[in-house]
Design an enzyme around this catalytic site. Structure first.
Site, PDB file in Angstrom:
ATOM      1  N   ASP A  25     -42.420  50.322 -12.012  1.00  0.00           N
ATOM      2  CA  ASP A  25     -43.752  50.899 -12.244  1.00  0.00           C
ATOM      3  C   ASP A  25     -44.830  50.062 -11.556  1.00  0.00           C
ATOM      4  O   ASP A  25     -44.653  48.861 -11.340  1.00  0.00           O
ATOM      5  CB  ASP A  25     -44.001  50.979 -13.766  1.00  0.00           C
ATOM      6  CG  ASP A  25     -45.148  51.920 -14.102  1.00  0.00           C
ATOM      7  OD1 ASP A  25     -45.505  52.763 -13.253  1.00  0.00           O
ATOM      8  OD2 ASP A  25     -45.689  51.801 -15.211  1.00  0.00           O
ATOM      9  N   HIS A  42     -45.865  53.859  -2.988  1.00  0.00           N
ATOM     10  CA  HIS A  42     -44.481  54.334  -3.108  1.00  0.00           C
ATOM     11  C   HIS A  42     -43.668  53.890  -1.893  1.00  0.00           C
ATOM     12  O   HIS A  42     -42.508  53.499  -2.018  1.00  0.00           O
ATOM     13  CB  HIS A  42     -44.444  55.857  -3.246  1.00  0.00           C
ATOM     14  CG  HIS A  42     -45.097  56.350  -4.502  1.00  0.00           C
ATOM     15  ND1 HIS A  42     -44.854  55.776  -5.736  1.00  0.00           N
ATOM     16  CD2 HIS A  42     -45.991  57.354  -4.733  1.00  0.00           C
ATOM     17  CE1 HIS A  42     -45.566  56.406  -6.666  1.00  0.00           C
ATOM     18  NE2 HIS A  42     -46.273  57.360  -6.078  1.00  0.00           N
ATOM     19  N   LEU A 136     -21.387  46.450  -5.985  1.00  0.00           N
ATOM     20  CA  LEU A 136     -22.434  46.864  -6.927  1.00  0.00           C
ATOM     21  C   LEU A 136     -22.435  48.387  -7.120  1.00  0.00           C
ATOM     22  O   LEU A 136     -22.352  49.137  -6.152  1.00  0.00           O
ATOM     23  CB  LEU A 136     -23.800  46.429  -6.366  1.00  0.00           C
ATOM     24  CG  LEU A 136     -25.034  46.911  -7.130  1.00  0.00           C
ATOM     25  CD1 LEU A 136     -25.240  46.083  -8.393  1.00  0.00           C
ATOM     26  CD2 LEU A 136     -26.284  46.827  -6.255  1.00  0.00           C
ATOM     27  N   ILE A 196     -40.951  52.450 -23.014  1.00  0.00           N
ATOM     28  CA  ILE A 196     -39.659  52.870 -22.463  1.00  0.00           C
ATOM     29  C   ILE A 196     -39.808  54.146 -21.623  1.00  0.00           C
ATOM     30  O   ILE A 196     -38.983  54.425 -20.759  1.00  0.00           O
ATOM     31  CB  ILE A 196     -38.630  53.092 -23.608  1.00  0.00           C
ATOM     32  CG1 ILE A 196     -38.485  51.827 -24.479  1.00  0.00           C
ATOM     33  CG2 ILE A 196     -37.270  53.520 -23.081  1.00  0.00           C
ATOM     34  CD1 ILE A 196     -37.831  50.638 -23.835  1.00  0.00           C
TER      35      ILE A 196
END
Ligand code: IPE
Ligand code: IPE
Ligand code: MG
Length: 252
Positions: A25, A42, A136, A196
């Site tokens: 965020d 962004h 990963l 959250i």
């Protein structure tokens, strides 16, 4: 393979978190602070994704889960939504080969039915191509919502095993969107908000939470290490007492 709930089984106390989940965020505010359009934030955020993925590979973290677009983000101005979709497509186009070469397994979870056909095809191809990789596991949550996840799991469970008077947590687990991963050990939210926002509601039950004011485009490997250090200084008790945890550590 599905993983037992960490609220039932204590994950082995390893120095590194196995699974890190991040709400990325602060892109918009990062840009606004620089008198740039939000979209510039962004774009810069995609660079942070690249850096953090690489840092996780280097640190031997097994699962990295990134919240890229929430079910609520459709409420944003149409231009911002379509730019985010385009960014997602270009990132997929540009990065998948490199990810594959680095042994990364890519998963995209969320309600993909709302995405256009081309993006859905690209996602499926990228997932298929990297499915056999053992490095990963990178999960991108796109049009994801924690409540959506729980409900789609409930609906599929009831469809596949109809007629039961009740169901257990263990029966629901395999239907959750991220059943292939253990629950997150460490949750990070950048950008200063402490909420959250409908991310992994079920799976975060016993995750260690870490909030930082750093905007996502400024979040780098050093910032990740700070979060990991904070995680390593905590005692995960899962309802038990501190004494029990100390005893268990001595025994193992
Ligand atoms: C996070 O940054 C990116 C997405 C939600 C897609 P924001 O765009 O929410 O940035 P802020 O919170 O407005 O600064
Ligand atoms: C959460 O960020 C979703 C993502 C990072 C994809 P938001 O910026 O949309 O969260 P809220 O709405 O401010 O809680
Ligand atoms: Mg935000």
């Amino acid at each position: 393979m599905t993983h037992p709930s960490s609220t039932l089984t204590i994950p082995s106390a390893s120095a590194m978190p196995r699974h890190v989940a991040i709400i990325m965020d602060g892109n918009g505010r990062w840009a606004t602070k620089r008198f740039l359009p939000r979209v510039a934030g962004h774009g810069k955020g995609v660079e942070s994704v690249r850096d953090i993925v690489e840092a996780c590979v280097e640190r031997g973290i097994e699962y990295l889960t990134l919240f890229a677009f929430s079910s609520e983000n459709w409420r944003r101005p149409a231009e911002e939504v379509s730019l985010l979709m385009r960014l997602f497509m270009t990132a997929l186009e540009r990065e998948v080969s490199k990810m594959h070469a680095n042994g990364i397994r890519l998963r995209v979870v969320g309600d993909l039915s709302r995405f256009d056909e081309k993006l859905r095809r690209m996602i499926a191809t990228a997932e298929r191509r990297t499915a056999g990789n053992t490095g990963l596991t990178l999960t991108i949550c796109a049009n994801y919502g924690g409540r959506w996840d729980i409900m789609q799991a409930v609906n599929r469970l009831v469809q596949e095993k109809p007629g039961a008077a009740s169901y257990t947590e263990e029966e629901l687990g395999p239907y959750l969107a991220m059943a292939y991963a253990p629950e997150p050990d460490l949750f990070i939210r950048t950008g200063g908000e402490e909420r959250i926002s409908n991310f992994l509601l079920w799976q975060l039950a016993y995750t260690e939470l870490y909030f930082t004011d750093t905007f996502w485009p400024d979040f780098d490997a050093t910032a990740l290490d700070q979060a990991i250090l904070s995680y390593q200084q905590r005692e995960r008790r899962f309802g038990r007492t501190s004494e029990q945890i100390v005893e268990q550590k001595k025994a193992s």
